[in-house]
Design a protein around this motif. Structure first.
Motif, PDB file in Angstrom:
ATOM      1  N   GLY A   1       0.739  -0.956   0.171  1.00  0.00           N
ATOM      2  CA  GLY A   1       0.017   0.035   0.122  1.00  0.00           C
ATOM      3  C   GLY A   1       0.728   1.348  -0.191  1.00  0.00           C
ATOM      4  O   GLY A   1       2.177   1.298  -0.260  1.00  0.00           O
ATOM      5  N   ARG A   2       0.364   2.224   0.147  1.00  0.00           N
ATOM      6  CA  ARG A   2       0.742   3.623   0.287  1.00  0.00           C
ATOM      7  C   ARG A   2       1.239   3.904   1.612  1.00  0.00           C
ATOM      8  O   ARG A   2       0.466   3.880   2.684  1.00  0.00           O
ATOM      9  CB  ARG A   2      -0.017   4.620  -0.580  1.00  0.00           C
ATOM     10  N   TYR A   3       2.363   4.662   1.931  1.00  0.00           N
ATOM     11  CA  TYR A   3       3.064   5.002   3.191  1.00  0.00           C
ATOM     12  C   TYR A   3       3.747   6.246   2.874  1.00  0.00           C
ATOM     13  O   TYR A   3       4.747   6.486   3.078  1.00  0.00           O
ATOM     14  CB  TYR A   3       3.901   3.690   3.721  1.00  0.00           C
ATOM     15  N   ASP A   4       2.929   7.536   2.870  1.00  0.00           N
ATOM     16  CA  ASP A   4       3.317   8.790   2.820  1.00  0.00           C
ATOM     17  C   ASP A   4       4.253   9.430   3.928  1.00  0.00           C
ATOM     18  O   ASP A   4       5.027  10.376   3.784  1.00  0.00           O
ATOM     19  CB  ASP A   4       2.388   9.496   2.223  1.00  0.00           C
ATOM     20  N   GLY A   5       3.972   8.762   5.160  1.00  0.00           N
ATOM     21  CA  GLY A   5       4.662   9.473   6.232  1.00  0.00           C
ATOM     22  C   GLY A   5       5.836   8.778   6.814  1.00  0.00           C
ATOM     23  O   GLY A   5       6.361   9.309   7.844  1.00  0.00           O
ATOM     24  N   LEU A   6       6.115   7.494   6.147  1.00  0.00           N
ATOM     25  CA  LEU A   6       7.342   6.828   6.726  1.00  0.00           C
ATOM     26  C   LEU A   6       8.533   7.409   6.495  1.00  0.00           C
ATOM     27  O   LEU A   6       9.478   7.290   7.658  1.00  0.00           O
ATOM     28  CB  LEU A   6       7.139   5.350   6.081  1.00  0.00           C
TER      29      LEU A   6
END
Length: 481
Positions: free
Chosen positions: A320-325
């Motif tokens: 999935g999308r993990y824009d804050g990692l």
């Protein structure tokens, strides 16, 4: 020499770990090579990172369960370190540490990860993951590319009946508002929803309310949500449609006016548009609001892949999308999306489905040794095969009987044997035996003397024709003839 039995070390494995013997390793390496070929077709580049990281690198908002599962210890220099539990968090560290990397950075990585999980049949504490990720693009086209890569990978592995299920964490967050649940309990609600395939809708309802007793007799405590909240959650989980657009229309209707919902729905609409352009069918990639994914770092679209003919293996290719990692390390948001294959789980499923064949040897040809005094000549024959790109093993065992050497080849599933005895040496010839042909035709005669005389699958040719004959046999094998 006598050995003190008390000094012997008992050969044993740690609980939750396993050895991979040659036939499993050969199958796994072949599968990894196929996956790598697909990833590189998309332009992804390889990356590797250490198995061990500083513990502070791995600890974070990844979910309470993940933090508990980390193998953590203090090394001899006094550093607080841990074994990686996935390949995504180390990727985020790399992107933050090497800021001259191109953006977007499109990488693949394959390697072992470790989780101190409860060992079960098919579940181990060390396992291989194979990831592909795009870091630095907020376009939903990047997510659509990951989904396309998943489909191409499944088909390259010979899997026709699979389904990729997609949802969006923003939509799940909107569910919390829609059901009027305390946002601080969102993670617990998502964890229960994520079990729906295993425990069913009634099991989910029970865990959201009073709790339940599982099949082993363990008591699973409930979240104690009120009936109104649970009713709304179940209404959400009942959303379905024959097309991706129908699911989104139903979400639009249910979540009208709910903060944050529209952004998640719009993201899935764009993904649907890109998937349609890529000719990814509605049967292969579906929108399914019931998936939640366990890790807390997901921020947008999420997806998981199941095998329709082996659903008991669960999700085999997910992400999935993990824009804050990356933000944890860099202080700025860097958009990212990707997916990971559980290599060992997928291999087990492919073996069950008969898609993968276990072979104990990489050799295509066994060069037998009938005259040990002429070993140098056998070495030359073997080297000639290898230089021609043919995998060849020179028999170096103790048995001098040709029958036993051919039996060894059968056991190792080596399809061709090269036989050179005194007569062949004298005439500069070789006898080439197609062992598969011999097995196919062994029922055609009943007497052993007739069988030995017939020599099914065996031809004798001049030595300079050896490569041509062997290549023809291997070509027929590759074409399934």
């Amino acid at each position: 020499m006598s050995v003190d039995k008390d000094a012997l070390v008992k050969p044993r494995l740690l609980r939750g770990f396993r050895d991979y013997l040659p036939e499993q390793m050969i199958a796994r390496q072949k599968m990894i090579a196929t996956i790598r070929e697909v990833y590189e077709r998309y332009g992804f580049v390889p990356l590797d990172t250490p198995a061990m990281e500083y513990t502070e690198t791995l600890l974070g908002k990844y979910g309470e369960e993940s933090s508990k599962q980390i193998f953590r210890f203090v090394d001899l220099e006094g550093n607080d370190v841990a074994l990686r539990f996935d390949l995504t968090v180390p990727l985020a560290r790399v992107v933050a540490q090497y800021q001259d990397l191109p953006r977007p950075f499109r990488r693949y990585q394959v390697g072992p990860v470790w989780r101190f999980d409860k060992p079960d049949p098919g579940r181990f504490r060390e396992f291989i993951q194979f990831d592909l990720d795009t870091v630095g693009s907020d376009s939903m086209a990047a997510d659509a590319e990951i989904l396309s890569g998943i489909c191409d990978t499944m088909e390259a592995l010979g899997i026709e009946r699979y389904r990729v299920r997609c949802s969006n964490r923003k939509i799940l967050n909107a569910l919390i508002a829609f059901a009027d649940v305390d946002p601080r309990r969102a993670t617990h609600v998502f964890r229960v929803i994520d079990k729906i395939d295993r425990i069913g809708r009634e099991g989910v309802r029970q865990e959201l309310t009073r709790g339940r007793v599982d099949a082993s007799g363990d008591v699973i405590p409930g979240l104690g949500l009120d009936e109104r909240a649970v009713s709304r959650i179940m209404e959400f989980l009942n959303i379905a449609g024959s097309t991706r657009a129908e699911v989104l229309d139903a979400l639009d209707e249910l979540f009208r006016g709910i903060p944050g919902a529209q952004q998640g729905i719009d993201e899935l609409r764009r993904i649907d548009e890109y998937l349609t352009a890529l000719d990814i069918s509605e049967q292969k990639v579906v929108f399914d609001v019931s998936i939640a994914r366990g890790l807390d770092y997901y921020t947008g679209p999420i997806f998981e892949t199941i095998l329709l003919d082996a659903p008991e293996f669960g999700a085999v290719f997910s992400g999935g999308r993990y824009d804050g990692l990356v933000e944890r390390f860099l202080g700025e948001k860097i958009p990212a999306t990707g997916a990971s294959i559980g290599v060992d789980r997928l291999l087990a499923a492919l073996l069950k489905l008969g898609v993968v064949e276990l072979r104990p040897s990489t050799a295509q040809v066994l060069v037998t040794v009938m005259e040990p005094d002429r070993l140098v000549e056998y070495q030359k024959i073997t080297r000639r095969l290898r230089q021609a790109g043919i995998n060849a093993e020179l028999y170096l065992g103790p048995d001098r009987s040709i029958r036993k050497q051919l039996k060894y080849a059968d056991r190792q599933q080596i399809p061709i044997a090269v036989i050179v005895g005194p007569d062949e040496f004298a005439r500069r010839e070789v006898s080439i035996k197609d062992l598969r042909e011999g097995l196919r035709r062994q029922g055609e005669v009943s007497e052993r003397s007739e069988w030995l005389k017939a020599r099914f699958g065996q031809v004798t040719v001049p030595r300079d024709k050896m490569l041509d004959v062997i290549r023809e046999i291997l070509d027929q094998e590759a074409r399934g003839l």
